[in-house]
Design an enzyme around this catalytic site. Structure first.
Site, short mmCIF file in Angstrom:
data_model
loop_
_atom_site.label_atom_id
_atom_site.label_comp_id
_atom_site.label_asym_id
_atom_site.label_seq_id
_atom_site.Cartn_x
_atom_site.Cartn_y
_atom_site.Cartn_z
N ASN A 20 -3.04 -24.52 18.33
CA ASN A 20 -3.04 -25.29 17.09
C ASN A 20 -1.98 -26.40 17.20
O ASN A 20 -0.80 -26.11 17.42
CB ASN A 20 -2.73 -24.34 15.92
N HIS A 36 1.50 -29.06 14.19
CA HIS A 36 2.92 -29.39 14.02
C HIS A 36 3.43 -30.46 14.98
O HIS A 36 4.55 -30.94 14.83
CB HIS A 36 3.75 -28.11 14.00
N HIS A 55 -5.87 -28.38 11.62
CA HIS A 55 -6.14 -28.16 10.19
C HIS A 55 -6.02 -29.50 9.47
O HIS A 55 -4.92 -30.06 9.36
CB HIS A 55 -5.12 -27.15 9.66
N ARG A 110 -5.64 -30.87 6.33
CA ARG A 110 -5.36 -30.44 4.96
C ARG A 110 -5.76 -31.52 3.98
O ARG A 110 -5.77 -32.71 4.31
CB ARG A 110 -3.86 -30.11 4.80
N ARG A 159 -0.97 -33.63 5.21
CA ARG A 159 0.48 -33.58 5.48
C ARG A 159 0.79 -33.57 6.97
O ARG A 159 1.89 -33.88 7.37
CB ARG A 159 1.12 -32.39 4.79
N GLU A 181 -9.99 -26.50 11.13
CA GLU A 181 -9.64 -25.68 9.96
C GLU A 181 -9.67 -26.56 8.74
O GLU A 181 -9.15 -27.69 8.77
CB GLU A 181 -8.23 -25.12 10.10
N THR A 232 -0.72 -21.63 5.31
CA THR A 232 -1.81 -20.88 4.69
C THR A 232 -1.36 -19.46 4.34
O THR A 232 -1.09 -18.65 5.21
CB THR A 232 -3.02 -20.81 5.67
N GLU A 287 -11.69 -14.75 11.32
CA GLU A 287 -10.35 -14.81 11.91
C GLU A 287 -9.44 -13.97 11.03
O GLU A 287 -9.26 -14.27 9.84
CB GLU A 287 -9.86 -16.25 12.01
N HIS A 327 -2.06 -16.56 13.09
CA HIS A 327 -1.04 -16.91 12.10
C HIS A 327 0.27 -16.20 12.40
O HIS A 327 0.32 -14.96 12.40
CB HIS A 327 -1.44 -16.63 10.65
N1 PXP Z 1 -5.22 -19.67 12.20
C1 PXP Z 1 -5.33 -20.21 10.97
C2 PXP Z 1 -6.59 -20.02 10.23
C3 PXP Z 1 -4.28 -20.97 10.42
O1 PXP Z 1 -4.40 -21.49 9.18
C4 PXP Z 1 -3.12 -21.19 11.18
C5 PXP Z 1 -2.02 -22.04 10.64
O2 PXP Z 1 -2.47 -23.34 10.48
C6 PXP Z 1 -3.06 -20.62 12.47
C7 PXP Z 1 -4.11 -19.84 12.94
C8 PXP Z 1 -1.88 -20.80 13.35
O3 PXP Z 1 -0.74 -20.24 12.78
P1 PXP Z 1 0.68 -20.53 13.39
O4 PXP Z 1 0.90 -22.01 13.34
O5 PXP Z 1 1.61 -19.76 12.52
O6 PXP Z 1 0.65 -20.01 14.82
#
Ligand code: PXP
Length: 244
Positions: A7, A10, A43, A45, A49, A70, A101, A151, A194
């Site tokens: 992901n 960030h 994601h 959003r 952001r 996402e 989330t 998921e 997550h």
């Molecule tokens: N899976 C989903 C559905 C999420 O919303 C997120 C966070 O955006 C992640 C995985 C990844 O989580 P993390 O950034 O905490 O590893």
């Protein structure tokens, strides 16, 4: 084989902190690919952001790996997904005031609305994934509305990873294991994610029904110190160790 989806949200968070063009999420996605990622997750959003519409355009145009988009279950996001038709769409609950989330989607409480919502996405060829907790009612509702994937939210399990709370963590892990088995039995592909870190990934990677982990914040944090390539390779190594 257990897949790793990286992901890259960030990377965009850091970029947006200064309004500069760097660091570039597409560059991170390419690096992740070279380091052995099996997919990229982003994601979009509603408040934009971190990931922007232009990021999704660039990822769809230049990325070789499958994109897991996402998004919240809103009409705007459905239009965007139908325009791009990414490999997968993962529906998540979204609140403006949250930092990330929180909790899973209430599929059981919104069953017919979500069934209607995912119809066009399924018809367009996207694999529809629902980000949910491990409660049986949510998993059964996901299967009934025809999602391809669930998921499972590992945030609570990761938050309990402290010395004082290991009993609660183990109970949460047992719930995730039961949920994964139920979902698999109902014909759903099982993903998880997550909050996962080097320390918490092993027991989740060891769940035999889990086919994919989506990991972001920890990898980008670790990359500040070791580089993204090393961070992803080490995560991959720990996943493989847990799932020989
Ligand atoms: N899976 C989903 C559905 C999420 O919303 C997120 C966070 O955006 C992640 C995985 C990844 O989580 P993390 O950034 O905490 O590893």
């Amino acid at each position: 084989m257990l897949r790793l989806g990286v992901n890259i949200d960030h990377v965009a968070t850091i970029r947006n902190a200064r309004g500069s063009p760097w660091p570039d999420p597409l560059r991170a996605a390419r690096l992740a690919e070279a380091a052995g990622a099996d997919g990229i997750t982003a994601h979009l959003r509603e408040d934009r952001r971190h990931i922007s519409d232009a990021d999704i355009d660039a990822l769809m145009a230049h990325l070789q790996l499958p994109l897991n988009l996402e998004m919240a279950a809103t009409p705007e996001m459905q239009r965007i997904a139908l325009r791009h038709r990414p490999h997968a769409v993962c529906l998540v609950p979204e609140k403006r005031e949250e930092r990330t989330t929180e909790g899973g989607l209430d599929v059981a409480g919104r069953e017919s609305e979500l069934a209607d919502y995912i119809g066009p996405l399924r018809e367009s060829g996207c694999r529809v994934s629902l980000f949910i907790g491990h409660e049986p009612a949510q998993i059964e509702a996901a299967a009934r509305i025809g999602a391809a994937v669930v998921e499972l939210h590992t945030g609570a399990y990761c938050d309990l990873d402290t010395e004082a709370r290991h009993a609660e963590r183990d109970a949460e892990l047992a719930g995730l294991a039961k949920g994964a088995s139920l979902a698999h039995g109902l014909g759903l592909e099982v993903h998880a994610g997550h909050g996962l870190t080097f320390d918490t990934v092993g027991p989740i990677a060891a769940l035999p029904e889990v086919m994919e982990l989506n990991i972001g914040h920890f990898l980008i944090s670790e990359a500040v110190f070791t580089g993204l390539d090393d961070a992803i390779r080490e995560m991959r190594r720990r996943m493989d160790e847990a799932r020989p």
